[in-house]
Design a protein around this motif. Sequence first.
Motif, short mmCIF file in Angstrom:
data_model
loop_
_atom_site.label_atom_id
_atom_site.label_comp_id
_atom_site.label_asym_id
_atom_site.label_seq_id
_atom_site.Cartn_x
_atom_site.Cartn_y
_atom_site.Cartn_z
N GLY A 96 33.77 35.30 48.86
CA GLY A 96 32.92 36.28 48.20
C GLY A 96 32.43 35.78 46.86
O GLY A 96 32.77 34.71 46.37
N SER A 97 31.61 36.61 46.23
CA SER A 97 30.98 36.27 44.96
C SER A 97 31.88 36.64 43.80
O SER A 97 32.59 37.63 43.83
N ASP A 98 31.85 35.80 42.76
CA ASP A 98 32.56 36.10 41.53
C ASP A 98 31.71 36.92 40.58
O ASP A 98 32.19 37.35 39.53
N GLU A 99 30.44 37.15 40.92
CA GLU A 99 29.53 37.84 40.03
C GLU A 99 29.66 39.35 40.20
O GLU A 99 29.66 39.87 41.32
N GLY A 100 29.75 40.07 39.08
CA GLY A 100 29.75 41.51 39.14
C GLY A 100 28.37 42.04 39.49
O GLY A 100 27.38 41.32 39.45
N SER A 101 28.30 43.30 39.85
CA SER A 101 27.03 43.94 40.18
C SER A 101 26.96 45.27 39.46
O SER A 101 27.93 45.72 38.83
N GLU A 102 25.81 45.91 39.54
CA GLU A 102 25.63 47.16 38.82
C GLU A 102 26.64 48.22 39.26
O GLU A 102 27.20 48.94 38.43
N ASP A 103 26.91 48.31 40.54
CA ASP A 103 27.83 49.34 41.01
C ASP A 103 29.28 48.89 41.00
O ASP A 103 30.19 49.70 41.11
N SER A 104 29.54 47.58 40.84
CA SER A 104 30.90 47.04 40.84
C SER A 104 31.00 45.94 39.79
O SER A 104 30.74 44.77 40.08
N PRO A 105 31.35 46.28 38.56
CA PRO A 105 31.32 45.29 37.49
C PRO A 105 32.35 44.18 37.63
O PRO A 105 32.20 43.11 37.05
N TYR A 106 33.42 44.43 38.38
CA TYR A 106 34.46 43.43 38.58
C TYR A 106 34.46 43.01 40.05
O TYR A 106 34.61 43.84 40.93
N ARG A 107 34.31 41.72 40.30
CA ARG A 107 34.25 41.24 41.68
C ARG A 107 35.22 40.09 41.95
O ARG A 107 35.20 39.52 43.03
N GLU A 108 36.03 39.73 40.97
CA GLU A 108 37.00 38.66 41.17
C GLU A 108 38.36 39.13 40.68
O GLU A 108 38.45 39.93 39.75
N PRO A 109 39.44 38.63 41.28
CA PRO A 109 40.76 38.95 40.75
C PRO A 109 40.94 38.30 39.38
O PRO A 109 40.39 37.24 39.11
N TRP A 110 41.68 38.95 38.53
CA TRP A 110 41.91 38.47 37.17
C TRP A 110 43.40 38.17 37.03
O TRP A 110 44.23 38.99 37.38
N MET A 111 43.72 36.97 36.56
CA MET A 111 45.12 36.57 36.49
C MET A 111 45.74 36.98 35.16
O MET A 111 45.28 36.55 34.10
N VAL A 112 46.76 37.80 35.24
CA VAL A 112 47.58 38.19 34.09
C VAL A 112 49.03 38.20 34.56
O VAL A 112 49.35 38.91 35.51
N PRO A 113 49.92 37.43 33.94
CA PRO A 113 51.33 37.49 34.37
C PRO A 113 51.86 38.91 34.29
O PRO A 113 51.51 39.67 33.38
N GLN A 114 52.71 39.26 35.25
CA GLN A 114 53.19 40.64 35.32
C GLN A 114 53.85 41.08 34.02
O GLN A 114 53.67 42.21 33.57
N TRP A 115 54.61 40.20 33.38
CA TRP A 115 55.30 40.58 32.15
C TRP A 115 54.29 41.00 31.08
O TRP A 115 54.55 41.91 30.30
#
Length: 475
Positions: A96-115
């Motif tokens: 899929g695309s990493d680019e956001g769209s008008e109706d869905s600003p986030y289109r990729e998973p974002w890595m943040v450690p759980q802690w």
Amino acid sequence: MYEDGLGEQDVLIVGAGPTGLTLAVDLARRGVRALVVERAEGLFPGSRGKGIQPRTQEVFDDLGVGEAIRAAGGPYPVGMIWRDGRRQGEHRMFDGSDEGSEDSPYREPWMVPQWRTQEILAARLAELSGGIAFGRELVGLEQDPDGVTAVFASGPPVRALFAVAADGGRSTVRRTLGIPMTGETVDPHPMLVADVRISGLDRDNWHIFPPVEGAGFLAVCPLAGTEDFQVVAQFPEGTDVDLSLDGIRAAVAARSHLAPADVTSVSWASDFRPRAALAERFREGRVFLAGDAAHVHSPAGGQGLNTSVQDAYNLGWKLGAVLRGRAPESLLDTYEEERLPLAAGMLGVSTRVHRGEARRGAATQQLGLGYRGSSLAVETREDLADGALRAGDRAPDGLRGVRLFDAFRGPHWTLLVVGEAAPAQLPPLPEVRTVRVPSYEAYGDGLFLVRPDGYVGWAGASSTGLAPYLSRAGA
């Protein structure tokens, strides 16, 4: 009030992981007295649930931690396959695309450690004057028609109107309630996961070392926002995994071109057997199950933490409405009605990704999930086109004079009046934010009542039937 000042609560939340903290934040912003109790002396120290999916990023935006989550993490790096100490080529981890769209600003998973995610949620909870009591190991839970009493290994009991089990896959609360959990082993091979410092590897790739004779695969992923790497290693069935620094060094060296000394330190390590399991029910009287206490996922596809956060997001507004006296207690029945089938479906996604039967893509982003079959989804329009937005669907974002997610942000309901054909006159709606926007293809013309958790609850061409729905749903 009890002697240590914990007092009587509206909601007792057992477990200070992402599920419990998300629920506590949502309740605190609604003015609900909620206490989080955690048997450990502090927050979970590891990176385990590191992937924040697009839908969960929307949830965190609403809860006031979106900017902090974005600042703390980064995008997933491209995979790099290694063999015999040589790079074999890139491997794209996500479709899929990493680019956001008008109706869905986030289109990729974002890595943040759980802690780090937990630290951000805990800081937000503190801003809202919410509390966490550490070192409180639950040993008993009793309920009666008026509430729940929790007993701990040390310290006085706590009395609450409702309780939520967010205490993980080995949930003490679930076992105390006698709720069975059934499932399957996804993979019999033991897995190591650890947060380490490594020299000799770049941080531009997620390094993947395929299985070699006598040893399973190794994956080494740079953890965004830190100097650490997350190491995941597979072992032969029956192996007793060595979690020491020397044991982890040996596992890395056996599967890669790295020397044992290249692993310079270990800050956290754990082992597990990938499994998928689902609780038979998500509610027992005044007690609810959420997160891993209700469903246990393989880590493949990054669905466990995200499904868990959205359990809390679904339950929070409903508890708030009932506790404020704005909705009948029957509203709480819709928590299991809506979340159990979705959790079952996401367990299937996690298992298929783990076994290589599906790719990480649209299904793992969770943007397409919804509640069309719920008793809270009331669609009064007729002859809708295929693909039309319906009651039960996620309410899309968009910029129509106002950014819609800005209008939705907060604990309120929102009535979108879309298009020129929408009625000009509406009944008084003192507890609902009304927003008029021009025609928007993502919605179509009409009235769309958006729930506090960002799903369309009711939709119509006129306001007929709106008021009874609001009364039943607690708006």
